[in-house]
Design a protein around this motif. Structure first.
Motif, PDB file in Angstrom:
ATOM      1  N   ARG A  35      -3.342   5.251 -11.619  1.00  0.00           N
ATOM      2  CA  ARG A  35      -2.895   3.876 -11.763  1.00  0.00           C
ATOM      3  C   ARG A  35      -2.804   3.273 -10.369  1.00  0.00           C
ATOM      4  O   ARG A  35      -2.670   3.985  -9.362  1.00  0.00           O
ATOM      5  N   CYS A  36      -2.909   1.955 -10.311  1.00  0.00           N
ATOM      6  CA  CYS A  36      -2.699   1.236  -9.058  1.00  0.00           C
ATOM      7  C   CYS A  36      -2.140  -0.131  -9.416  1.00  0.00           C
ATOM      8  O   CYS A  36      -2.203  -0.575 -10.570  1.00  0.00           O
ATOM      9  N   ARG A  37      -1.604  -0.805  -8.433  1.00  0.00           N
ATOM     10  CA  ARG A  37      -1.102  -2.153  -8.668  1.00  0.00           C
ATOM     11  C   ARG A  37      -2.277  -3.104  -8.856  1.00  0.00           C
ATOM     12  O   ARG A  37      -3.420  -2.776  -8.520  1.00  0.00           O
ATOM     13  N   LEU A  38      -1.995  -4.267  -9.387  1.00  0.00           N
ATOM     14  CA  LEU A  38      -3.055  -5.211  -9.702  1.00  0.00           C
ATOM     15  C   LEU A  38      -3.788  -5.711  -8.468  1.00  0.00           C
ATOM     16  O   LEU A  38      -4.870  -6.301  -8.569  1.00  0.00           O
ATOM     17  N   ASN A  39      -3.213  -5.472  -7.295  1.00  0.00           N
ATOM     18  CA  ASN A  39      -3.905  -5.830  -6.049  1.00  0.00           C
ATOM     19  C   ASN A  39      -4.614  -4.623  -5.427  1.00  0.00           C
ATOM     20  O   ASN A  39      -5.072  -4.683  -4.285  1.00  0.00           O
ATOM     21  N   GLY A  40      -4.719  -3.526  -6.169  1.00  0.00           N
ATOM     22  CA  GLY A  40      -5.380  -2.325  -5.670  1.00  0.00           C
ATOM     23  C   GLY A  40      -4.497  -1.416  -4.854  1.00  0.00           C
ATOM     24  O   GLY A  40      -4.924  -0.343  -4.419  1.00  0.00           O
ATOM     25  N   ASP A  41      -3.263  -1.805  -4.654  1.00  0.00           N
ATOM     26  CA  ASP A  41      -2.323  -1.056  -3.824  1.00  0.00           C
ATOM     27  C   ASP A  41      -1.753   0.139  -4.592  1.00  0.00           C
ATOM     28  O   ASP A  41      -1.764   0.182  -5.824  1.00  0.00           O
ATOM     29  N   ASN A  42      -1.218   1.106  -3.820  1.00  0.00           N
ATOM     30  CA  ASN A  42      -0.469   2.247  -4.373  1.00  0.00           C
ATOM     31  C   ASN A  42      -1.258   3.030  -5.424  1.00  0.00           C
ATOM     32  O   ASN A  42      -0.786   3.259  -6.542  1.00  0.00           O
ATOM     33  N   CYS A  46      -2.050  -0.577   0.824  1.00  0.00           N
ATOM     34  CA  CYS A  46      -3.508  -0.554   0.973  1.00  0.00           C
ATOM     35  C   CYS A  46      -4.145  -1.545   0.013  1.00  0.00           C
ATOM     36  O   CYS A  46      -5.143  -1.244  -0.629  1.00  0.00           O
ATOM     37  N   ALA A  47      -3.545  -2.693  -0.133  1.00  0.00           N
ATOM     38  CA  ALA A  47      -4.073  -3.697  -1.054  1.00  0.00           C
ATOM     39  C   ALA A  47      -5.503  -4.050  -0.689  1.00  0.00           C
ATOM     40  O   ALA A  47      -5.831  -4.241   0.475  1.00  0.00           O
ATOM     41  N   THR A  48      -6.365  -4.089  -1.688  1.00  0.00           N
ATOM     42  CA  THR A  48      -7.770  -4.413  -1.462  1.00  0.00           C
ATOM     43  C   THR A  48      -8.113  -5.819  -1.916  1.00  0.00           C
ATOM     44  O   THR A  48      -9.128  -6.370  -1.493  1.00  0.00           O
ATOM     45  N   VAL A  49      -7.311  -6.376  -2.821  1.00  0.00           N
ATOM     46  CA  VAL A  49      -7.536  -7.728  -3.330  1.00  0.00           C
ATOM     47  C   VAL A  49      -6.194  -8.449  -3.381  1.00  0.00           C
ATOM     48  O   VAL A  49      -5.129  -7.840  -3.217  1.00  0.00           O
ATOM     49  N   SER A  50      -6.223  -9.747  -3.628  1.00  0.00           N
ATOM     50  CA  SER A  50      -4.978 -10.505  -3.703  1.00  0.00           C
ATOM     51  C   SER A  50      -4.198 -10.130  -4.959  1.00  0.00           C
ATOM     52  O   SER A  50      -4.769  -9.679  -5.961  1.00  0.00           O
ATOM     53  N   ASN A  51      -2.907 -10.326  -4.896  1.00  0.00           N
ATOM     54  CA  ASN A  51      -2.079  -9.994  -6.050  1.00  0.00           C
ATOM     55  C   ASN A  51      -2.152 -11.104  -7.090  1.00  0.00           C
ATOM     56  O   ASN A  51      -2.328 -12.274  -6.770  1.00  0.00           O
ATOM     57  N   ILE A  52      -2.047 -10.721  -8.365  1.00  0.00           N
ATOM     58  CA  ILE A  52      -1.968 -11.688  -9.452  1.00  0.00           C
ATOM     59  C   ILE A  52      -0.730 -11.385 -10.278  1.00  0.00           C
ATOM     60  O   ILE A  52      -0.225 -10.263 -10.273  1.00  0.00           O
ATOM     61  N   GLN A  53      -0.254 -12.374 -10.988  1.00  0.00           N
ATOM     62  CA  GLN A  53       0.968 -12.228 -11.774  1.00  0.00           C
ATOM     63  C   GLN A  53       0.627 -11.877 -13.212  1.00  0.00           C
ATOM     64  O   GLN A  53      -0.177 -12.549 -13.854  1.00  0.00           O
ATOM     65  N   ASN A  54       1.226 -10.818 -13.711  1.00  0.00           N
ATOM     66  CA  ASN A  54       1.112 -10.470 -15.130  1.00  0.00           C
ATOM     67  C   ASN A  54       2.385 -10.923 -15.822  1.00  0.00           C
ATOM     68  O   ASN A  54       3.438 -10.317 -15.674  1.00  0.00           O
ATOM     69  N   ASP A  55       2.286 -11.992 -16.599  1.00  0.00           N
ATOM     70  CA  ASP A  55       3.454 -12.557 -17.267  1.00  0.00           C
ATOM     71  C   ASP A  55       3.718 -11.926 -18.628  1.00  0.00           C
ATOM     72  O   ASP A  55       4.671 -12.313 -19.311  1.00  0.00           O
ATOM     73  N   TYR A  56       2.878 -10.971 -19.013  1.00  0.00           N
ATOM     74  CA  TYR A  56       3.023 -10.333 -20.329  1.00  0.00           C
ATOM     75  C   TYR A  56       3.684  -8.972 -20.142  1.00  0.00           C
ATOM     76  O   TYR A  56       3.203  -8.135 -19.374  1.00  0.00           O
ATOM     77  N   SER A  57       4.785  -8.733 -20.830  1.00  0.00           N
ATOM     78  CA  SER A  57       5.554  -7.501 -20.608  1.00  0.00           C
ATOM     79  C   SER A  57       5.067  -6.321 -21.450  1.00  0.00           C
ATOM     80  O   SER A  57       5.451  -5.178 -21.189  1.00  0.00           O
ATOM     81  N   GLU A  58       4.211  -6.576 -22.440  1.00  0.00           N
ATOM     82  CA  GLU A  58       3.763  -5.505 -23.318  1.00  0.00           C
ATOM     83  C   GLU A  58       2.404  -4.963 -22.858  1.00  0.00           C
ATOM     84  O   GLU A  58       1.819  -5.422 -21.880  1.00  0.00           O
ATOM     85  N   LEU A  59       1.910  -3.981 -23.585  1.00  0.00           N
ATOM     86  CA  LEU A  59       0.627  -3.351 -23.285  1.00  0.00           C
ATOM     87  C   LEU A  59      -0.521  -4.347 -23.435  1.00  0.00           C
ATOM     88  O   LEU A  59      -0.567  -5.125 -24.389  1.00  0.00           O
ATOM     89  N   ILE A  60      -1.465  -4.321 -22.481  1.00  0.00           N
ATOM     90  CA  ILE A  60      -2.714  -5.068 -22.591  1.00  0.00           C
ATOM     91  C   ILE A  60      -3.837  -4.044 -22.699  1.00  0.00           C
ATOM     92  O   ILE A  60      -4.132  -3.317 -21.747  1.00  0.00           O
ATOM     93  N   VAL A  75      -3.588  -2.251 -18.957  1.00  0.00           N
ATOM     94  CA  VAL A  75      -2.607  -2.788 -18.016  1.00  0.00           C
ATOM     95  C   VAL A  75      -1.239  -2.780 -18.667  1.00  0.00           C
ATOM     96  O   VAL A  75      -1.083  -3.126 -19.845  1.00  0.00           O
ATOM     97  N   LEU A  76      -0.266  -2.358 -17.902  1.00  0.00           N
ATOM     98  CA  LEU A  76       1.128  -2.380 -18.336  1.00  0.00           C
ATOM     99  C   LEU A  76       1.974  -2.783 -17.133  1.00  0.00           C
ATOM    100  O   LEU A  76       1.972  -2.092 -16.113  1.00  0.00           O
ATOM    101  N   GLY A  77       2.640  -3.923 -17.253  1.00  0.00           N
ATOM    102  CA  GLY A  77       3.438  -4.411 -16.140  1.00  0.00           C
ATOM    103  C   GLY A  77       2.571  -4.803 -14.960  1.00  0.00           C
ATOM    104  O   GLY A  77       1.589  -5.526 -15.105  1.00  0.00           O
ATOM    105  N   ASP A  78       2.908  -4.280 -13.784  1.00  0.00           N
ATOM    106  CA  ASP A  78       2.171  -4.604 -12.551  1.00  0.00           C
ATOM    107  C   ASP A  78       1.077  -3.599 -12.237  1.00  0.00           C
ATOM    108  O   ASP A  78       0.517  -3.615 -11.136  1.00  0.00           O
ATOM    109  N   PHE A  79       0.758  -2.714 -13.188  1.00  0.00           N
ATOM    110  CA  PHE A  79      -0.191  -1.642 -12.915  1.00  0.00           C
ATOM    111  C   PHE A  79      -1.386  -1.697 -13.855  1.00  0.00           C
ATOM    112  O   PHE A  79      -1.255  -2.007 -15.042  1.00  0.00           O
ATOM    113  N   VAL A  80      -2.541  -1.352 -13.311  1.00  0.00           N
ATOM    114  CA  VAL A  80      -3.721  -1.081 -14.121  1.00  0.00           C
ATOM    115  C   VAL A  80      -3.919   0.431 -14.130  1.00  0.00           C
ATOM    116  O   VAL A  80      -3.905   1.083 -13.080  1.00  0.00           O
TER     117      VAL A  80
END
Length: 462
Positions: A144-151, A25-39, A115-120
């Motif tokens: 939590r959801c993925r950075l594209n609003g999915d899941n 159910c993605a609502t926006v385009s996906n973006i890449q999170n290149d940082y592996s630690e907590l944001i 944000v942590l990994g691919d999730f907000v």
């Protein structure tokens, strides 16, 4: 021929279903999170690369369980996303080039976003009804959801929540995993984060005080400290200012609790900065002081040793490190006692300035520390002051802002405020009492800029 058509339809149906499962159910385009630690940027917004995730508006739920217009608020305070490289236009122009991530109430007083990994991850006002089919908006739900609003995934809802006492943290454990530590004002629990979530572990109930590092602190002692009332044969001790408590350290990576070797009567934790914990006790009932100690190189003894004296009063709060690494000005600021003024202690001299750094009438909330500056706010502005020159500076002033709610990233402060009138706009608009997200440079240069999407309704003359 009919069998062949049915077979083709079946194959197409499977293909469509497979595609739906893949895209979700993605609502926006996906973006890449290149940082592996907590944001973590303060809780009200979070920046991933060039994108900021934030509540488009702010709506206070308040203390009432039922008196909250959730649907109307969701039309304003939903999760939004904006590319910060956009051309924002005029300071008061609505940002139409934003992307709606989901429709939950995101901008509100109990917001906690990271944000942590691919999730907000984010909180929202609870929409589950009680067994009596009544609303309970004052409870907090965790999503939590993925950075594209999915899941979109709800993984916990509190059964009670006292916003005056509650504390939320995301902390890294000895196992290098991150853990969500949730204190609802009474019950303390933890949830392991990652691509898959762990189950919620209840650490303790009826917690009296708590000491956790902040999200962006550096700390080697990866445990939290807490106190509970001492019990005798299953009964809680009577409430008084000198009640006996038990002190524990909890390793959230192993769920192991360790009882303190020794603790004075009435031991209470009042703050923590990295490995430094601050505590008080009621042994000296005339003038109880505040103590501090380094957890990284000391045992779990909280007896009020004179060598650990921090300040000669116990009723202090909001202790924060400041000017770290500066041999002349490194120290702590804190809100002092009944005066509620902000005090400064220099660690080189081990002295607290007699004169407050900020008088109580000049601020409502402390925001964050940046170098030797402390940033603070009230209902009309954001300000800063350095512990070096001790001269207050105005970052931004507006008609009305939401004091204490902010995010800070890449030298910009993000905050909520009501719409300002554009003196150059001759049109008349319907009244809009919503709070929207703005940003301003930490030094106040360039002025403020609204980053929310909204529509002003022009009043037409008859």
């Amino acid at each position: 021929m009919k069998k062949k058509n049915k077979k083709i339809l079946k194959i197409l149906s499977v293909a469509v279903l497979s595609m739906f499962a893949f895209t979700g159910c993605a609502t926006v385009s996906n973006i890449q999170n290149d940082y592996s630690e907590l944001i973590f940027n303060g809780g009200q917004a979070v920046q991933v690369g060039d994108y900021l995730y934030y509540g488009n508006g702010y709506t206070a739920v308040g203390s009432s369980a039922t008196d909250f217009a959730y649907d109307a608020s969701a039309n304003v305070s939903y999760m939004n996303r904006i590319n910060l490289t956009n051309n924002f236009g005029k300071p008061l122009d609505a940002q139409k080039d934003t992307e709606k991530v989901n429709s939950k109430v995101i901008g509100y007083e109990n917001q906690y976003m990271f944000v942590l990994g691919d999730f907000v991850y984010y909180t929202s006002a609870n929409t589950h009804k009680t067994s009596s089919l009544e609303n309970a908006y004052n409870l907090v739900s965790f999503f939590r959801c993925r950075l594209n609003g999915d899941n979109v995934e709800e993984f916990y809802t509190t059964s009670t929540f006292d916003s005056s006492k509650s504390e939320l943290r995301v902390l890294k454990g000895y196992d290098n995993n991150y853990y969500f530590i949730i204190f609802d004002g009474s019950e303390l629990s933890s949830i392991r984060l990652g691509s898959s979530l762990g189950g919620r572990e209840v650490i303790a109930t009826d917690v009296q005080s708590l000491a956790m590092p902040n999200e962006n602190d550096e700390y080697s002692y990866k445990q939290i400290l807490y106190t509970v009332n001492k019990t005798e044969e299953g009964t809680t001790s009577s409430s008084s200012s000198t009640k006996e408590v038990e002190v524990y350290s909890y390793d959230y990576s192993t769920n192991k609790k360790t009882k303190a070797i020794s603790a004075a009567t009435g031991t209470k934790f009042v703050g923590r900065q990295g490995d430094i914990v601050f505590y008080t006790n009621s042994t000296n009932t005339i003038a109880p002081p505040t103590y501090y100690k380094n957890l990284a190189n000391s045992s779990l003894i909280f007896s009020g040793n004179g060598n650990e004296l921090f300040y000669d009063r116990a009723d202090i709060k909001d202790i924060q490190s400041i000017s770290v690494g500066d041999s002349v000005s490194e120290g702590y600021i804190f809100v002092g006692g009944t005066s509620s003024s902000v005090m400064y202690r220099n660690e080189r001299t081990k002295q607290v300035d007699d004169k407050p750094l900020i008088e109580k009438d000049n601020y409502t909330d402390l925001l964050f520390i940046d170098g030797d500056y402390i940033y603070y706010s009230n209902s009309t502005g954001i300000y800063r002051i350095s512990v070096k020159n001790k001269q207050p500076e105005t970052v931004v002033e507006m008609t009305e802002i939401v004091s204490g709610k902010y995010a800070y990233s890449n030298n910009y402060i993000y905050f909520y405020a009501k719409l300002e009138n554009d003196e150059n706009d001759e049109k008349t608009y319907e009244e809009d009492n919503n709070y929207y997200m703005y940003r301003v440079h930490k030094e106040g240069t360039g002025g403020y800029q609204i980053i929310s999407n909204f529509t002003r309704v022009e009043v037409k003359e008859d």
